[in-house]
Design an enzyme around this catalytic site. Structure first.
Site, PDB file in Angstrom:
ATOM      1  N   GLY A 148       0.393   1.363  -3.296  1.00  0.00           N
ATOM      2  CA  GLY A 148       0.466   0.707  -4.591  1.00  0.00           C
ATOM      3  C   GLY A 148       1.317   1.397  -5.635  1.00  0.00           C
ATOM      4  O   GLY A 148       1.455   0.887  -6.745  1.00  0.00           O
TER       5      GLY A 148
ATOM      6  N   CYS B 114      12.179   4.325   3.861  1.00  0.00           N
ATOM      7  CA  CYS B 114      12.233   5.773   3.622  1.00  0.00           C
ATOM      8  C   CYS B 114      12.884   6.447   4.837  1.00  0.00           C
ATOM      9  O   CYS B 114      12.417   7.462   5.324  1.00  0.00           O
ATOM     10  CB  CYS B 114      10.854   6.352   3.314  1.00  0.00           C
ATOM     11  SG  CYS B 114       9.651   6.128   4.637  1.00  0.00           S
TER      12      CYS B 114
ATOM     13  N   ALA C 272       0.823  -1.217   0.000  1.00  0.00           N
ATOM     14  CA  ALA C 272       0.000   0.000   0.000  1.00  0.00           C
ATOM     15  C   ALA C 272       0.857   1.268   0.000  1.00  0.00           C
ATOM     16  O   ALA C 272       1.930   1.273   0.613  1.00  0.00           O
ATOM     17  CB  ALA C 272      -0.941   0.005   1.201  1.00  0.00           C
TER      18      ALA C 272
END
Length: 188
Positions: A22, A140, A20
């Protein structure tokens, strides 16, 4: 960057264990000319619905979405994937520019809990990779403990080698920080 590190091709069976919303998954489909078989998982049904909507909006046919916990091994998929993406939950310290509240919300204890989850996910994701296949681990964050620290511990107990490792630091033209590590599973 992650899609290119995975280097998808039309004959690949690819699993994205934390897919998610996506964006990376659909990019992988596009890089494979929508010809790879891609399984996209996320823990929460509402997030899987977001992936499905993005897949439908883009007219992509190669992605199958379902709810699955990335820390739990799906026995039906062990040794089935040529490539696996584990873009894991992280502290987000590489994207403080976008989410400045992160610096006030994260504690060392929080990061320790996140690292435990990252370790579970990389170890689970690795079980899906066929011998000779590829596992891409990414975050990240620029926190070394969440990046090379997790990968280093993983390598001590798994038959993988690093093919490429990149820490992308914020700089002109690239405002966020990321970590991408491409690992290859041994042939045996």
């Amino acid at each position: 960057h992650v899609g290119k590190a995975l280097n998808p091709s039309k004959d690949d069976i690819i699993i994205d264990v934390c897919a998610a919303p996506g964006g990376k998954t659909t990019h992988i489909a596009e890089l494979s000319s929508d010809s790879a078989k891609i399984l996209a998982f996320d823990l929460y049904p509402h997030k899987v619905d977001i992936i499905r909507k993005n897949v439908e909006r883009l007219g992509i046919k190669s992605i199958n979405c379902s709810v699955w916990d990335a820390t739990v091994v799906n026995p039906d998929l062990v040794g089935k994937a040529t490539k696996v993406l584990a873009d894991v939950p992280c502290s987000g310290l590489g994207i403080i520019r976008k989410k400045p509240d992160i610096k006030f919300q994260r504690t060392p204890e929080d990061i320790g809990e996140i690292i435990k989850i990252q370790r579970q996910i990389i170890n689970t994701a690795a079980q899906y990779v066929k011998p000779g296949g590829i596992l891409v681990y990414s975050t990240c964050t620029i926190n070394k403990d969440e990046n090379y620290g997790v990968v280093s511990e993983f390598l001590s107990g798994n038959p993988f080698t690093i093919i490429e490792e990149r820490t992308l630091l914020p700089h002109t033209g690239m405002w966020d920080g990321f970590y991408i590590c491409t690992l290859k599973k041994g042939e045996k």
